[in-house]
Design a protein around this motif. Structure first.
Motif, PDB file in Angstrom:
ATOM      1  N   CYS A  87       0.831  -1.197   0.000  1.00 25.38           N
ATOM      2  CA  CYS A  87       0.000   0.000   0.000  1.00 25.38           C
ATOM      3  C   CYS A  87       0.874   1.258   0.000  1.00 25.38           C
ATOM      4  CB  CYS A  87      -0.909  -0.007   1.233  1.00 25.38           C
ATOM      5  SG  CYS A  87      -1.814   1.523   1.422  1.00 25.38           S
ATOM      6  N   GLY A  89       0.055   4.028   1.076  1.00 20.51           N
ATOM      7  CA  GLY A  89      -0.250   4.851   2.247  1.00 20.51           C
ATOM      8  C   GLY A  89       0.354   4.282   3.513  1.00 20.51           C
ATOM      9  N   CYS A  90      -0.069   3.058   3.883  1.00 21.90           N
ATOM     10  CA  CYS A  90       0.339   2.503   5.175  1.00 21.90           C
ATOM     11  C   CYS A  90       1.420   1.433   5.036  1.00 21.90           C
ATOM     12  CB  CYS A  90      -0.873   1.931   5.909  1.00 21.90           C
ATOM     13  SG  CYS A  90      -1.626   0.533   5.045  1.00 21.90           S
ATOM     14  N   SER A  92       1.356  -1.564   4.216  1.00 21.54           N
ATOM     15  CA  SER A  92       1.018  -2.971   4.452  1.00 21.54           C
ATOM     16  C   SER A  92       0.694  -3.618   3.111  1.00 21.54           C
ATOM     17  CB  SER A  92      -0.161  -3.085   5.419  1.00 21.54           C
ATOM     18  OG  SER A  92      -1.316  -2.534   4.833  1.00 21.54           O
ATOM     19  N   CYS A 108      -4.416   0.149  -0.119  1.00 20.77           N
ATOM     20  CA  CYS A 108      -5.343  -0.799   0.470  1.00 20.77           C
ATOM     21  C   CYS A 108      -6.701  -0.098   0.584  1.00 20.77           C
ATOM     22  CB  CYS A 108      -4.845  -1.267   1.843  1.00 20.77           C
ATOM     23  SG  CYS A 108      -4.905   0.002   3.107  1.00 20.77           S
ATOM     24  N   CYS A 111      -6.835   2.941   3.004  1.00 22.28           N
ATOM     25  CA  CYS A 111      -6.112   4.125   2.543  1.00 22.28           C
ATOM     26  C   CYS A 111      -6.794   4.722   1.314  1.00 22.28           C
ATOM     27  CB  CYS A 111      -4.654   3.791   2.245  1.00 22.28           C
ATOM     28  SG  CYS A 111      -3.697   3.481   3.743  1.00 22.28           S
TER      29      CYS A 111
HETATM   30 ZN   LIG Z   1      -2.982   1.311   3.347  1.00 25.73          ZN
END
Ligand SMILES: [Zn+2]
Length: 124
Positions: A87, A89-90, A92, A108, A111
């Protein structure tokens, strides 16, 4: 969330290639028809009303296809860099189910929602 396996990645890569091919073909075709529309409006001044909105609609479609092409190119870049499936953003791993539906997904689901609401702040 486990990272995608090699086999899963290969499958997603060929899905990306398919999108690239399908989008590329459609894009060529649409650009051509917009060029033809341009030519028509130059050679026929008497009918100046009406045609504009259809052309704008077509240009909108091209923008949309262009965006997808860009997303797919970015996905290939991430594949090369070994970041594909993570992802943006995060960091993961994006669930494989989501990648199978949207092989060029950058975020994800959580996000993506934040991104669409303007709540995603990347610290880079
Ligand atoms: Zn994410």
């Amino acid at each position: 969330m486990p990272k995608p396996t090699q086999a899963q990645k290969r499958k997603l890569q060929s899905a990306l290639l398919d999108i690239l091919k399908a989008t590329g073909v459609k894009l060529d075709h649409m650009e051509e028809s917009v060029l033809l529309a341009d030519h028509d409006s130059l050679s026929d001044d008497s009918d100046s009303g009406g045609g504009g909105s259809a052309r704008e609609f077509q240009l909108g479609l091209i923008q949309n296809e262009d965006d997808i092409l860009q997303e797919v190119r970015n996905a290939f870049k991430r594949l090369e860099e070994g970041r594909y499936g993570r992802c943006g953003g995060c960091e993961s791993w994006i669930p494989i189910r989501r990648l199978e539906t949207l092989p060029y997904a950058l975020y994800c689901i959580e996000c993506q929602e934040k991104f669409e609401n303007g709540d995603l702040h990347l610290d880079d």
